[in-house]
Design a protein around this motif. Structure first.
Motif, PDB file in Angstrom:
ATOM      1  N   GLN A 196      -3.351   1.442  -5.194  1.00  0.00           N
ATOM      2  CA  GLN A 196      -4.178   1.944  -4.068  1.00  0.00           C
ATOM      3  C   GLN A 196      -3.843   1.148  -2.820  1.00  0.00           C
ATOM      4  OE1 GLN A 196      -8.339   2.388  -4.915  1.00  0.00           O
ATOM      5  NE2 GLN A 196      -7.954   3.073  -6.981  1.00  0.00           N
ATOM      6  N   SER A 197      -3.410  -0.074  -3.030  1.00  0.00           N
ATOM      7  CA  SER A 197      -2.823  -0.922  -1.990  1.00  0.00           C
ATOM      8  C   SER A 197      -2.277  -2.133  -2.729  1.00  0.00           C
ATOM      9  CB  SER A 197      -3.871  -1.349  -0.960  1.00  0.00           C
ATOM     10  OG  SER A 197      -4.547  -2.503  -1.394  1.00  0.00           O
ATOM     11  N   PRO A 198      -1.360  -2.886  -2.119  1.00  0.00           N
ATOM     12  CA  PRO A 198      -0.819  -4.046  -2.850  1.00  0.00           C
ATOM     13  C   PRO A 198      -1.742  -5.267  -2.748  1.00  0.00           C
ATOM     14  CG  PRO A 198       0.677  -3.267  -1.108  1.00  0.00           C
ATOM     15  CD  PRO A 198      -0.651  -2.657  -0.858  1.00  0.00           C
ATOM     16  N   GLN A 199      -3.048  -5.034  -2.647  1.00  0.00           N
ATOM     17  CA  GLN A 199      -3.993  -6.120  -2.355  1.00  0.00           C
ATOM     18  C   GLN A 199      -3.825  -7.346  -3.255  1.00  0.00           C
ATOM     19  OE1 GLN A 199      -5.973  -6.389   0.254  1.00  0.00           O
ATOM     20  NE2 GLN A 199      -6.507  -8.426  -0.460  1.00  0.00           N
ATOM     21  N   THR A 200      -3.881  -7.142  -4.567  1.00  0.00           N
ATOM     22  CA  THR A 200      -3.828  -8.338  -5.434  1.00  0.00           C
ATOM     23  C   THR A 200      -2.441  -8.976  -5.371  1.00  0.00           C
ATOM     24  OG1 THR A 200      -3.488  -6.841  -7.274  1.00  0.00           O
ATOM     25  CG2 THR A 200      -5.687  -7.766  -7.039  1.00  0.00           C
ATOM     26  N   TYR A 201      -1.400  -8.156  -5.289  1.00  0.00           N
ATOM     27  CA  TYR A 201      -0.052  -8.730  -5.235  1.00  0.00           C
ATOM     28  C   TYR A 201       0.133  -9.610  -4.003  1.00  0.00           C
ATOM     29  CZ  TYR A 201       1.386  -5.588  -8.962  1.00  0.00           C
ATOM     30  OH  TYR A 201       1.510  -4.939 -10.156  1.00  0.00           O
ATOM     31  N   LYS A 202      -0.398  -9.121  -2.871  1.00  0.00           N
ATOM     32  CA  LYS A 202      -0.137  -9.924  -1.664  1.00  0.00           C
ATOM     33  C   LYS A 202      -0.914 -11.225  -1.727  1.00  0.00           C
ATOM     34  CE  LYS A 202      -3.083  -7.366   1.649  1.00  0.00           C
ATOM     35  NZ  LYS A 202      -3.149  -6.918   3.037  1.00  0.00           N
ATOM     36  N   GLN A 203      -2.060 -11.209  -2.390  1.00  0.00           N
ATOM     37  CA  GLN A 203      -2.792 -12.468  -2.565  1.00  0.00           C
ATOM     38  C   GLN A 203      -2.013 -13.415  -3.480  1.00  0.00           C
ATOM     39  OE1 GLN A 203      -7.110 -10.371  -2.586  1.00  0.00           O
ATOM     40  NE2 GLN A 203      -7.126 -12.556  -2.899  1.00  0.00           N
ATOM     41  N   PHE A 220      -1.522   4.855  -2.947  1.00  0.00           N
ATOM     42  CA  PHE A 220      -1.896   6.117  -3.613  1.00  0.00           C
ATOM     43  C   PHE A 220      -3.366   6.101  -3.988  1.00  0.00           C
ATOM     44  CE2 PHE A 220       2.401   4.801  -4.411  1.00  0.00           C
ATOM     45  CZ  PHE A 220       3.161   5.932  -4.187  1.00  0.00           C
ATOM     46  N   ARG A 221      -4.088   7.115  -3.599  1.00  0.00           N
ATOM     47  CA  ARG A 221      -5.492   7.191  -4.001  1.00  0.00           C
ATOM     48  C   ARG A 221      -5.813   8.627  -4.412  1.00  0.00           C
ATOM     49  NH1 ARG A 221      -7.886   2.997   0.669  1.00  0.00           N
ATOM     50  NH2 ARG A 221      -6.268   1.478   0.198  1.00  0.00           N
ATOM     51  N   ASP A 222      -6.348   8.745  -5.611  1.00  0.00           N
ATOM     52  CA  ASP A 222      -6.668  10.080  -6.114  1.00  0.00           C
ATOM     53  C   ASP A 222      -8.082  10.428  -5.675  1.00  0.00           C
ATOM     54  OD1 ASP A 222      -6.535  12.457  -7.379  1.00  0.00           O
ATOM     55  OD2 ASP A 222      -6.494  11.683  -9.416  1.00  0.00           O
ATOM     56  N   THR A 234       0.974   5.588   4.024  1.00  0.00           N
ATOM     57  CA  THR A 234       1.747   4.363   4.264  1.00  0.00           C
ATOM     58  C   THR A 234       0.932   3.335   5.016  1.00  0.00           C
ATOM     59  OG1 THR A 234       3.691   5.772   4.387  1.00  0.00           O
ATOM     60  CG2 THR A 234       3.954   3.511   5.161  1.00  0.00           C
ATOM     61  N   GLN A 235       1.048   2.096   4.583  1.00  0.00           N
ATOM     62  CA  GLN A 235       0.379   0.999   5.285  1.00  0.00           C
ATOM     63  C   GLN A 235       1.412  -0.003   5.789  1.00  0.00           C
ATOM     64  OE1 GLN A 235      -2.381  -1.000   2.659  1.00  0.00           O
ATOM     65  NE2 GLN A 235      -4.013   0.456   3.079  1.00  0.00           N
ATOM     66  N   ILE A 236       1.097  -0.627   6.916  1.00  0.00           N
ATOM     67  CA  ILE A 236       1.788  -1.868   7.280  1.00  0.00           C
ATOM     68  C   ILE A 236       0.885  -2.950   6.708  1.00  0.00           C
ATOM     69  CG2 ILE A 236       2.633  -3.357   9.130  1.00  0.00           C
ATOM     70  CD1 ILE A 236       2.580  -0.869  10.972  1.00  0.00           C
ATOM     71  N   ALA A 484      -6.778  -0.134  11.399  1.00  0.00           N
ATOM     72  CA  ALA A 484      -6.415  -1.266  10.540  1.00  0.00           C
ATOM     73  C   ALA A 484      -7.690  -1.903  10.036  1.00  0.00           C
ATOM     74  CB  ALA A 484      -5.584  -2.284  11.311  1.00  0.00           C
ATOM     75  N   GLY A 485      -7.588  -2.532   8.875  1.00  0.00           N
ATOM     76  CA  GLY A 485      -8.759  -3.222   8.340  1.00  0.00           C
ATOM     77  C   GLY A 485      -8.307  -4.346   7.442  1.00  0.00           C
ATOM     78  N   GLY A 486      -9.066  -5.408   7.422  1.00  0.00           N
ATOM     79  CA  GLY A 486      -8.687  -6.514   6.549  1.00  0.00           C
ATOM     80  C   GLY A 486      -9.799  -7.527   6.437  1.00  0.00           C
ATOM     81  N   SER A 487      -9.475  -8.644   5.811  1.00  0.00           N
ATOM     82  CA  SER A 487     -10.488  -9.678   5.610  1.00  0.00           C
ATOM     83  C   SER A 487      -9.843 -11.002   5.247  1.00  0.00           C
ATOM     84  CB  SER A 487     -11.442  -9.265   4.488  1.00  0.00           C
ATOM     85  OG  SER A 487     -10.739  -9.123   3.270  1.00  0.00           O
ATOM     86  N   ILE A 488     -10.636 -12.064   5.370  1.00  0.00           N
ATOM     87  CA  ILE A 488     -10.265 -13.338   4.765  1.00  0.00           C
ATOM     88  C   ILE A 488     -10.694 -13.231   3.311  1.00  0.00           C
ATOM     89  CG2 ILE A 488     -10.692 -15.835   4.796  1.00  0.00           C
ATOM     90  CD1 ILE A 488      -9.100 -14.740   7.241  1.00  0.00           C
ATOM     91  N   GLY A 530      -5.743 -11.275   5.430  1.00  0.00           N
ATOM     92  CA  GLY A 530      -4.734 -10.331   5.893  1.00  0.00           C
ATOM     93  C   GLY A 530      -5.337  -9.067   6.438  1.00  0.00           C
ATOM     94  N   ILE A 531      -4.485  -8.099   6.558  1.00  0.00           N
ATOM     95  CA  ILE A 531      -4.888  -6.844   7.183  1.00  0.00           C
ATOM     96  C   ILE A 531      -3.896  -5.761   6.792  1.00  0.00           C
ATOM     97  CG2 ILE A 531      -3.551  -7.228   9.321  1.00  0.00           C
ATOM     98  CD1 ILE A 531      -6.101  -6.100  10.793  1.00  0.00           C
ATOM     99  N   ALA A 532      -4.315  -4.505   6.859  1.00  0.00           N
ATOM    100  CA  ALA A 532      -3.375  -3.402   6.648  1.00  0.00           C
ATOM    101  C   ALA A 532      -3.621  -2.339   7.721  1.00  0.00           C
ATOM    102  CB  ALA A 532      -3.556  -2.815   5.266  1.00  0.00           C
TER     103      ALA A 532
HETATM  104  N1  ASP Z   1      -5.825  -3.793   1.080  1.00  0.00           N
HETATM  105  C1  ASP Z   1      -6.795  -3.457   2.077  1.00  0.00           C
HETATM  106  C2  ASP Z   1      -6.898  -1.946   2.201  1.00  0.00           C
HETATM  107  O1  ASP Z   1      -6.018  -1.226   1.756  1.00  0.00           O
HETATM  108  C3  ASP Z   1      -6.485  -4.012   3.411  1.00  0.00           C
HETATM  109  C4  ASP Z   1      -6.591  -5.489   3.448  1.00  0.00           C
HETATM  110  O2  ASP Z   1      -7.672  -6.027   3.143  1.00  0.00           O
HETATM  111  O3  ASP Z   1      -5.597  -6.124   3.804  1.00  0.00           O
HETATM  112  O4  ASP Z   1      -7.839  -1.438   2.775  1.00  0.00           O
END
Ligand code: ASP
Length: 586
Positions: A196-203, A220-222, A234-236, A484-488, A530-532
């Motif tokens: 759904q996003s590479p959230q855990t991998y990037k951490q 990908f989100r169903d 697609t996300q940056i 864009a959205g993200g968090s510490i 981070g942020i996406a």
């Molecule tokens: N992974 C988060 C999302 O897809 C963004 C983030 O917190 O960096 O919404």
């Protein structure tokens, strides 16, 4: 075959040159004595001309050419006659007289004209997507999209970010949207999930010490089907170590600045304004306000604290909210229109919608007879009322009043054309609630995601009113869209475990789903955040495309179907068997 120039290069400087061009027949004009063709490639158009006087044979062949044939031509660059000069295109002062013609391929009559900008049913466009993509408008969208990718990469490389790819086949950890699952022949009964996003991998990459990561990545989100949603997007995606909220906001602001300036030449003024979630909610009724709209919601609890008007009195007593918006010149709204608005507000969940017309220095109609003259004076001052203004007021619970007025604000702004389409208005919304209560699931859920750090952390933070905890989360909003959205993130194992507990994810479930992360947090996880950016929506706003599908090369329909190749599709029984699956009767 190789061209010596593209179709957007030749000018008066090239007069007399022998050239080779490749391209498609965009349009053809047979003037009897001469045949003109606009030859097209992705760069532009060049007029080529066939003259029977100089080459009868080739002129005869040109008679057979049809739209979208693919040509190679050899010819000489000449000045156009005065009457056919065209200032609108770069090659408008020249034409190429054809000396040799090779038809590289023919084309059937296309189901719609490529050269014309008329409305075509989207179904047809998506079925013949490769033809749709030949159109100038769409080509421009993808040229810009490619540029934005490049600007992003350059900016991030120059700031010491590493581009690291993360898996597409991962562990299913649904939290939020539904996962797409992937069965595998080698693992009976087990499934990978698409991220759904590479959230855990990037951490984990931060824990690995990579310090600054980015990726332009598919997610990908169903999810339930909705307009302008795509099952893959697609996300940056960005993550940084040793940072606080301000550092990420600063970096992301500079990135968006660079993207706007280098792609469309628009200069964003830094710093971008920041407002809290609470303020956004109370002034604009949502968490992604469009500040181009020149009016906002005004809270009136203080003004009506001693009101004798029953509805307001009750609302104050019940600790609800009274708020309103002013519509300039709104007195011209007919009775019927106002009745419709009241009906609509009720459908949206309000008990009602009160209104006041301000005319000749006085309030007329609506609820004016229930208000004291002091209250009327205060209203006049608070809203700086002018003759012709209309006030719309809602009194209800806090969570009802603001979203309803927020929606009305948007609708009226659109209806009255109050939005300047050429303005780009950016805003950071910060200090989001960490949690929100889901009635449906009867538990708290993470507003952003369960890895988000609370703003003020203490051991017993979750003991009292979890809904009041503020998160170190932030969204970048552009013209009413979250881009864009993200968090510490939480980098302490204990806190992450507490967080799962609050979300009613049992120890066992947390271990099963997120054991790898909890484990990793024990080995010197640095503070990180981070942020996406949602790239598709961003490109849509940059190109002013009407639909997200116009900035995705091969999009799905609103029902998540690909009309061109027909996906999803049934597969043969063998495939199902190999995967150790059985289909229910469908
Ligand atoms: N992974 C988060 C999302 O897809 C963004 C983030 O917190 O960096 O919404």
């Amino acid at each position: 075959m190789r061209r010596t120039y593209t179709c957007n290069e030749l000018t008066l400087k090239n007069i007399g040159e022998d050239v080779v061009l490749n391209g498609w027949v965009h349009s053809k004009r047979d003037h009897g004595s001469l045949i003109f063709i606009d030859l097209r490639d992705r760069y532009g158009l060049t007029q080529i001309v066939f003259n029977p006087e100089t080459n009868k044979n080739i002129y005869m062949q040109a008679k057979e050419l049809r739209s979208e044939y693919v040509l190679e031509i050899h010819g000489k660059v000449e000045t156009r006659p005065q009457e056919s000069l065209n200032n609108a295109i770069k090659t408008g002062e020249i034409e190429v007289e054809v000396k040799d013609l090779i038809v590289l391929n023919k084309s059937k009559t296309t189901p719609f004209e490529i050269s014309e900008d008329n409305e075509i049913k989207e179904e047809l466009r998506l079925t013949y997507r490769y033809l749709d993509l030949r159109k100038k408008k769409l080509q421009n969208n993808f040229i810009l999209r490619s540029k934005v990718n490049q600007i992003t990469r350059n900016f991030l490389y120059n700031n010491d970010f590493l581009e690291i790819e993360t898996p597409i086949l991962m562990k299913s950890t649904p939290e939020g949207a539904r996962d797409f699952l992937v069965p595998s022949r080698n693992h009976p009964g087990k499934f990978y999930a698409l991220p759904q996003s590479p959230q855990t991998y990037k951490q984990l990459l931060m824990i690995a010490g990579f310090d600054q990561y980015f990726q332009i990545v598919k997610c990908f989100r169903d999810e339930d089907l909705r307009k302008d949603r795509q099952p893959e997007f697609t996300q940056i995606d960005i993550e940084m170590s040793f940072v606080e909220v301000d550092d990420v906001i600063d970096m992301a602001s500079k990135l968006i600045c660079e993207i706007f300036e280098k792609s469309i030449g628009y200069k964003i003024k830094l710093p971008i304004e920041e407002i809290s979630y609470k303020e956004a909610f109370e002034r604009f009724g949502n968490d992604k306000p469009d500040l181009r709209i020149p009016f906002e919601i005004v809270t009136l609890n203080e003004l009506f604290k001693n009101s004798e008007f029953m509805v307001f009195k009750e609302t104050i007593k019940n600790k609800g909210s009274i708020a309103g918006i002013k519509i300039k010149g709104g007195v011209s709204f007919t009775r019927k229109k106002i009745d419709l608005m009241i009906e609509d507000a009720k459908n949206k969940g309000a008990k009602g919608l009160a209104y006041l017309k301000f005319k000749d220095g006085n309030f007329e109609t609506g609820i004016s007879k229930f208000l004291s003259s002091d209250e009327k004076d205060s209203l006049k001052r608070k809203f700086e009322l002018d003759d012709g203004d209309l006030l719309l007021l809602v009194a209800d619970s806090y969570n009802v009043v603001y979203p309803i007025l927020g929606e009305i604000r948007l609708e009226i702004a659109n209806e009255l054309n109050l939005i300047n389409e050429n303005e780009y208005n950016f805003l950071w919304v910060v200090d989001f609630p960490l949690l929100e209560f889901s009635e449906e699931e009867n538990r708290f859920v993470a507003r952003h995601h369960p890895f988000t750090q609370p703003k003020l952390y203490s051991e017993n933070i979750f003991d009292e009113s979890p809904e009041n905890i503020i998160a170190k989360a932030y969204d970048l909003v552009l013209n009413g869209n979250e881009i864009a959205g993200g968090s510490i993130r939480i980098h302490q194992k204990k806190l992450q475990e507490r967080m799962f507990e609050i979300l009613k994810i049992s120890k066992k479930e947390a271990e099963q789903k997120f054991g790898f992360l909890l484990n990793a947090l024990q080995y010197g996880a640095p503070p990180h955040g981070g942020i996406a950016f949602g790239l598709d929506r961003l490109i849509m706003l940059l190109t002013k495309a009407k639909s997200i599908r116009d900035v995705i090369a091969f999009p799905k329909t609103n029902s998540a179907y690909s009309l061109m190749e027909g996906a999803p599709s049934y597969v043969v029984d063998n495939q199902i068997n190999d995967l150790h699956l059985k289909l229910k009767n469908i």
